[in-house]
Design an enzyme around this catalytic site. Structure first.
Site, mmCIF file in Angstrom:
data_model
loop_
_atom_site.group_PDB
_atom_site.id
_atom_site.type_symbol
_atom_site.label_atom_id
_atom_site.label_comp_id
_atom_site.label_asym_id
_atom_site.label_seq_id
_atom_site.Cartn_x
_atom_site.Cartn_y
_atom_site.Cartn_z
ATOM 1 C CB ILE A 44 -0.792 -0.100 1.205
ATOM 2 C CG1 ILE A 44 -1.784 -1.203 1.225
ATOM 3 C CG2 ILE A 44 -1.932 1.246 1.372
ATOM 4 C CD1 ILE A 44 -2.473 -1.447 -0.169
ATOM 5 C CB CYS A 45 3.760 2.405 1.974
ATOM 6 S SG CYS A 45 2.972 2.126 3.615
ATOM 7 C CB THR A 46 4.581 0.337 -3.166
ATOM 8 O OG1 THR A 46 5.454 -0.262 -2.340
ATOM 9 C CG2 THR A 46 5.174 0.357 -4.437
#
Length: 219
Positions: A44-46
Site C-alpha cells: 500500500i505504501c508503494t
C-alpha cells in the site's frame, strides 16, 4: 508524546534521501507535509509514494513541501524507489527520512517513547501506527493530522482538498462546509460579528443566523 492541532511541530535533524535535513530549516516559510510509513517494500505504501510523486506539482502549486518517512535504511529507500517507479510510473524525488533509530516516529507520537531497538528488529506490523499525515504551516504549527491503518491507502486528493480549505481559512475569515471543493461557497467564521462581516463581505445568505454563506474569497 501526544501531538494535537495547534502544537508546534517538533524539530529534528534526520538523514534523508536528499541528505541531512533539519526539519524547521527545511520548511522555512513554506507549508509542509510529513507522511510516514511503517517499512519499505510494503504494497500500500508503494502505491502512496508513487501517487504523491505524480501529485508533487499540485503540492508545489500550493506552496507545500513534501517529506516522507519510512522505518528503514537509506540503501533500502533507494531500492524501493526503483520499485515505485517501475510499478507506479513515477519516482519520488522528495526527501524520505531513514528513521532507522525510530527517533522521529517516537518524537511525533507514532511509536511509544519507550520503544526499544532499531528498524532491523521490527516488522511492518510492529510499526503499523507509523501511518500519519501531518500538515504543518509556515508558523511551524500542526494544522492537520490524519491517521490511516496499513490496509487503507491514503487519499491524497482529500489531502489537497484539506490544504485548500486550511489555506483559505488562513487568508480569509471563512470556513468550508461538508464536501467542499475549491471555488464553492463558504461560511463566515462564527467568531466574526455581523458588524465586522458586513464590512468584509457585504451580505450573505443565512438559512440560520449561525450559518452565513458567502462566495469563496479570491486570492
Amino acid at each position: 508524546m501526544s501531538l494535537r492541532l495547534g502544537d508546534t511541530a517538533p524539530d529534528f535533524t534526520a538523514e534523508t534521501t536528499a541528505g541531512t535535513i533539519g526539519f524547521h530549516d527545511w520548511i522555512r516559510d513554506s507549508w509542509a507535509i510529513l507522511f510516514s510509513h511503517p517499512k519499505d517494500f510494503t504494497p500500500i505504501c508503494t502505491t502512496e509514494l508513487g501517487r504523491l510523486a505524480v501529485l508533487e506539482r499540485e503540492f508545489d502549486r500550493r506552496g507545500v513541501k513534501v517529506m516522507g518517512l519510512s522505518v528503514d535504511a537509506l540503501s533500502s529507500h533507494e531500492k524501493w524507489a526503483d520499485d515505485i517507479e517501475q510499478t507506479q510510473g513515477a519516482r519520488p524525488d522528495y526527501p524520505i527520512i531513514a528513521d532507522t533509530d525510530l527517533a522521529v516516529s517516537k518524537l511525533y507520537g507514532m511509536l511509544p517513547a519507550e520503544t526499544a531497538g532499531t528498524y532491523e528488529d521490527r516488522t511492518p506490523a510492529d510499526n503499523q501506527t507509523v501511518r500519519n499525515v501531518f500538515l504543518i504551516g509556515p508558523d511551524k504549527k500542526i494544522k492537520l493530522i490524519l491517521v490511516y491503518p496499513m490496509s487503507t491507502g491514503r487519499n491524497f486528493d482529500e489531502v489537497l482538498r484539506a490544504i485548500d480549505s486550511i489555506q483559505l481559512t488562513a487568508r480569509h475569515l471563512v470556513a468550508t462546509p461538508v464536501d467542499w471543493t475549491a471555488g464553492e461557497d463558504v461560511v463566515i467564521l462564527p467568531s466574526v460579528s455581523n458588524e465586522e462581516a458586513e464590512k468584509i463581505f457585504g451580505s450573505w445568505n443565512a438559512p440560520k443566523p449561525y450559518i452565513r454563506i458567502v462566495p469563496a474569497p479570491v486570492g
